[in-house]
Design a protein around this motif. Structure first.
Motif, short mmCIF file in Angstrom:
data_model
loop_
_atom_site.label_atom_id
_atom_site.label_comp_id
_atom_site.label_asym_id
_atom_site.label_seq_id
_atom_site.Cartn_x
_atom_site.Cartn_y
_atom_site.Cartn_z
N PRO A 188 1.25 -1.18 -0.07
CA PRO A 188 -0.10 -0.15 0.10
C PRO A 188 0.66 1.43 0.03
CG PRO A 188 -0.37 -1.77 1.86
CD PRO A 188 0.31 -1.93 1.16
N ASP A 189 0.49 2.03 -0.74
CA ASP A 189 0.64 3.42 -0.69
C ASP A 189 0.86 4.33 -0.26
OD1 ASP A 189 2.77 5.40 -2.25
OD2 ASP A 189 2.42 4.66 -4.32
N LEU A 190 1.83 4.75 0.55
CA LEU A 190 2.18 6.72 1.60
C LEU A 190 1.13 7.07 1.11
CD1 LEU A 190 2.82 6.37 4.64
CD2 LEU A 190 5.11 7.71 3.80
N ALA A 191 1.12 7.41 0.15
CA ALA A 191 0.53 8.10 -0.67
C ALA A 191 -1.00 8.65 -0.52
CB ALA A 191 0.59 8.59 -2.40
N ASP A 192 -1.38 7.27 -0.18
CA ASP A 192 -2.94 7.37 0.10
C ASP A 192 -3.17 8.42 2.07
OD1 ASP A 192 -3.11 5.70 -1.41
OD2 ASP A 192 -2.96 3.85 -0.76
N VAL A 193 -2.55 8.78 2.56
CA VAL A 193 -2.57 9.34 3.74
C VAL A 193 -2.67 11.08 3.02
CG1 VAL A 193 -1.58 9.59 5.96
CG2 VAL A 193 -1.81 7.06 5.30
N GLY A 220 -8.96 7.99 13.90
CA GLY A 220 -9.84 7.92 12.98
C GLY A 220 -8.86 9.35 13.05
N SER A 221 -7.46 9.79 13.36
CA SER A 221 -6.77 9.94 13.02
C SER A 221 -5.48 9.81 11.76
CB SER A 221 -5.58 11.08 14.03
OG SER A 221 -4.80 9.63 14.55
N GLY A 222 -5.42 8.22 11.31
CA GLY A 222 -4.74 7.92 9.86
C GLY A 222 -3.72 6.67 10.94
N LYS A 223 -3.71 6.41 12.17
CA LYS A 223 -2.40 5.71 12.68
C LYS A 223 -2.49 4.34 12.18
CE LYS A 223 -4.26 5.55 16.89
NZ LYS A 223 -5.30 6.47 16.55
N SER A 224 -3.04 3.95 11.69
CA SER A 224 -3.75 2.56 10.76
C SER A 224 -3.35 2.39 9.78
CB SER A 224 -4.80 1.75 11.02
OG SER A 224 -5.43 1.44 12.87
N MET A 225 -3.94 3.62 9.57
CA MET A 225 -3.45 3.44 7.99
C MET A 225 -1.33 3.90 7.52
SD MET A 225 -5.94 5.84 5.69
CE MET A 225 -5.48 5.87 4.75
N LEU A 226 -1.35 4.32 8.18
CA LEU A 226 0.35 5.03 8.63
C LEU A 226 0.97 3.99 8.70
CD1 LEU A 226 0.23 8.37 10.55
CD2 LEU A 226 1.18 7.86 8.00
N ALA A 227 0.71 2.92 10.36
CA ALA A 227 1.36 1.80 9.82
C ALA A 227 1.47 0.61 9.50
CB ALA A 227 0.98 1.19 11.38
N GLN A 228 0.05 0.73 8.40
CA GLN A 228 0.12 -0.49 7.19
C GLN A 228 1.09 -0.43 5.82
OE1 GLN A 228 -4.32 -0.67 7.06
NE2 GLN A 228 -4.32 -1.87 8.75
N ARG A 229 1.17 1.04 5.80
CA ARG A 229 1.77 1.27 4.65
C ARG A 229 3.49 1.79 4.80
NH1 ARG A 229 -2.82 2.11 4.01
NH2 ARG A 229 -4.24 2.70 1.88
N PHE A 230 3.98 1.31 5.91
CA PHE A 230 5.13 1.48 6.54
C PHE A 230 6.07 0.78 5.77
CE2 PHE A 230 8.56 0.40 9.72
CZ PHE A 230 9.17 1.53 10.05
N VAL A 231 5.10 -0.62 5.53
CA VAL A 231 6.22 -1.67 4.73
C VAL A 231 6.70 -1.16 3.67
CG1 VAL A 231 4.34 -3.53 4.27
CG2 VAL A 231 6.86 -4.53 5.04
N GLY A 232 6.30 -0.73 3.37
CA GLY A 232 6.47 -0.02 1.88
C GLY A 232 7.69 0.86 1.81
N LEU A 233 8.11 1.92 3.04
CA LEU A 233 9.66 2.26 3.00
C LEU A 233 10.49 1.99 2.94
CD1 LEU A 233 7.81 5.30 5.18
CD2 LEU A 233 7.86 4.78 2.80
N HIS A 293 9.44 -11.64 11.54
CA HIS A 293 11.28 -11.72 11.62
C HIS A 293 11.14 -11.44 10.06
CE1 HIS A 293 14.90 -12.26 11.35
NE2 HIS A 293 15.97 -13.33 10.57
N HIS A 294 12.58 -10.00 10.35
CA HIS A 294 12.90 -9.02 9.08
C HIS A 294 11.48 -8.51 8.18
CE1 HIS A 294 16.75 -10.08 9.01
NE2 HIS A 294 16.50 -11.16 8.50
N GLY A 295 10.85 -8.22 8.56
CA GLY A 295 9.31 -7.40 8.95
C GLY A 295 9.21 -6.53 9.90
N VAL A 296 7.41 -6.35 9.90
CA VAL A 296 6.72 -5.06 10.67
C VAL A 296 5.92 -6.21 11.70
CG1 VAL A 296 5.30 -2.84 11.11
CG2 VAL A 296 7.03 -3.55 8.85
N LEU A 297 5.75 -5.30 13.04
CA LEU A 297 4.72 -5.97 13.52
C LEU A 297 3.77 -5.56 14.37
CD1 LEU A 297 3.82 -8.63 15.99
CD2 LEU A 297 5.27 -7.01 17.67
N PHE A 298 2.94 -5.12 13.99
CA PHE A 298 1.81 -3.35 13.91
C PHE A 298 0.71 -4.40 15.39
CE2 PHE A 298 -2.17 -1.56 12.68
CZ PHE A 298 -1.91 -0.26 13.10
N LEU A 299 1.44 -2.95 16.47
CA LEU A 299 -0.26 -3.74 17.48
C LEU A 299 -0.97 -2.41 17.79
CD1 LEU A 299 3.06 -5.39 19.89
CD2 LEU A 299 1.51 -6.75 18.55
#
Length: 498
Positions: A188-193, A220-233, A293-299
């Motif tokens: 997912p692209d961070l440009a969506d945020v 609703g401030s966008g925390k989940s959207m930011l976290a889900q797009r972090f792996v693309g960076l 491992h070598h990825g993202v853990l989103f809590l």
């Protein structure tokens, strides 16, 4: 008297035709006796019913699970009875679950098995069922053959004097090409945020240096959207990283070829237990932190996780591994993940919000934030406030910067760090921090005064130094300057923890 003789004869026949598995086999492995017997008979081969069969699964003190032993057991029986050439089996490894008709079914952990052989330098040829064979062939130089039926395997190891037997299909036995090329993964692209420039900057720093992040903001401030797009960076996976990540997923039964070379993002629910997060069970299985491992853990809803589960994250965040000790066994799994936590600032979620008044008392706020212990928060490098975006800005703002552009800057910054010190900045320890952070004299004085006034621990100070070094790498600076340290200090948001 005749009845007694008949009973004795039946007992002798039962003993003579017994089929026993020894070596700490669990229920699933013990059921292999019936699967193997039926598969051999239904394949038109001869099962030695008049013999006492003992299968020894060595070593005796290691628990055995899963159906992967079916195919080796069947081949062992056929070799002992002379139906296949026992000498020809040397240099081959087999794994596969048998159906009652002799078809081979996929097994869990095929990639981990192939990777273990590759890492130990063992040169062997693997025979695996469909899907499992393609998985194991991802390992470079692996010699993997796919078999669809027991007869496909038997056909390859018949004695020289035997006649060929009819196999199940014409393409039942096939060599699988190994190590496909890594392809660019899509995320997912961070440009969506829209908006949230401060939070995006923090995620860029985290991706460049391998740092963990805590996002704090109203609903609703966008925390989940930011976290889900972090792996693309994050930088594209190397072959070794892809193999290690896929091997852990294979052990957990979660690997698929579609996910090859994609950095994992694990998102467990906040009701997950400590065992689900760090791993456990008997025998021990990897948990969410190892699957990431070598990825993202989103809590998400970070404080709502059980306290024991959160405290179990403290050691893996430092070491990158998790050791699970039980009375009879000790296992170690990799856990080099990047933690992204998201939480509201208070129980109602609107503390400090300009859009809605908070109705929580100071005690309720302190109690809510106190669910996160000080030692855990201390181990999180970046504490970022994510404010609510106003409706006009949300509707009228143009799309943000694409992930690909930000990723290029992160890759360049991480390359500078690896060239300088051989590792990313978050992994610096002890004297490495003094050697590679390269603080200017003015930055040293500034940090000393600020850390004293804020009452930072040694860990907090070192974390800020590593973040500042990453900011300097993003700027292309050789030394870490006052501006880099000042920006890093802004990301040490103080929570009222207990």
């Amino acid at each position: 008297m005749k009845i007694g003789c008949k009973s004795m004869r039946q007992s002798f026949d039962n003993y003579a035709s017994s089929f026993t598995l020894v070596g700490l086999a669990d229920v699933e492995v013990k059921e292999a006796r019936e699967r193997v017997r039926s598969a051999i008979q239904n394949s038109g081969l001869e099962f030695p019913n008049n013999k006492k069969i003992v299968v020894n699964l060595a070593p005796a003190d290691l628990p055995k699970d899963s159906g992967r032993f079916d195919l080796p057991i069947a081949l062992g029986i056929l070799a002992a009875s002379g139906q296949i050439d026992a000498g020809a089996l040397a240099g081959w490894e087999f794994a596969g679950e048998l159906s009652l008709s002799g078809e081979l079914r996929p097994v869990r952990g095929a990639l981990a098995m192939s990777l273990a052989l590759y890492g130990s330098g063992v040169v062997t040829q693997l025979v695996l069922p469909p899907d499992s064979a393609e998985e194991a062939a991802l390992v470079p130089t692996a010699q993997v053959y796919r078999a669809r039926h027991l007869l496909d395997v038997v056909q390859q190891f018949l004695p020289a004097t035997s006649e060929s037997i009819a196999t199940s299909t014409g393409e039942g036995w096939e060599r699988i090409d190994s190590a496909p090329l890594l392809k660019a993964a899509s995320y997912p692209d961070l440009a969506d945020v829209k908006g949230q420039l401060g939070a995006k900057r923090a995620l860029e720093i985290a991706a460049a240096g391998g740092h963990s992040v805590l996002l704090v903001g109203p609903p609703g401030s966008g925390k989940s959207m930011l976290a889900q797009r972090f792996v693309g960076l994050l930088p594209p996976m190397t072959t070794d990283e892809a193999l290690q990540s896929a091997a852990v997923a294979s052990l957990g039964g979660r690997f698929s070829l579609d996910s090859w070379a994609r950095r994992p993002t694990c998102h467990p629910h906040h009701t997950a237990s400590a065992v689900a997060l760090v791993g456990g069970g008997s025998p021990p299985r990897p948990g969410e932190i190892s699957l990431a491992h070598h990825g993202v853990l989103f809590l998400d809803e970070f404080p709502e996780f059980p306290r024991a589960a959160l405290e179990a994250l403290r050691e893996p965040l430092e070491t990158g591994t998790i050791t699970i000790s039980r009375a009879a066994r000790r296992s170690e799994f990799p856990a080099r993940f990047q933690l992204i936590g998201a939480m509201n600032p208070c129980p109602c979620g609107y503390l400090g919000s300009s859009q809605k008044a908070c109705r929580c008392t100071p005690d309720q706020v302190a109690r809510y934030q106190g669910k996160l212990s000080g030692p855990l928060v201390d181990r999180i490098d970046l504490h970022v406030e994510v404010p609510a975006v106003a409706a006009p800005e949300l509707m009228q703002a143009p799309p943000g910067e694409p992930s690909a552009v930000i990723q290029a800057r992160c890759v360049a910054a991480r390359a500078r760090a690896i060239t300088r010190q051989g590792k990313s900045n978050h992994a610096l320890q002890g004297q490495e921090i003094d050697q590679f952070v390269l603080l200017d004299e003015a930055a040293v004085k500034f940090l000393n005064v600020a850390a004293t006034r804020l009452g930072w621990s040694a860990r907090s100070t070192h974390r800020a130094l590593k973040v500042a070094r990453t900011i300097a790498d993003l700027a292309g600076a050789r030394t870490t300057q006052v501006t880099h340290v000042a920006e890093a200090m802004q990301y040490r948001r103080a929570l009222k923890t207990a």
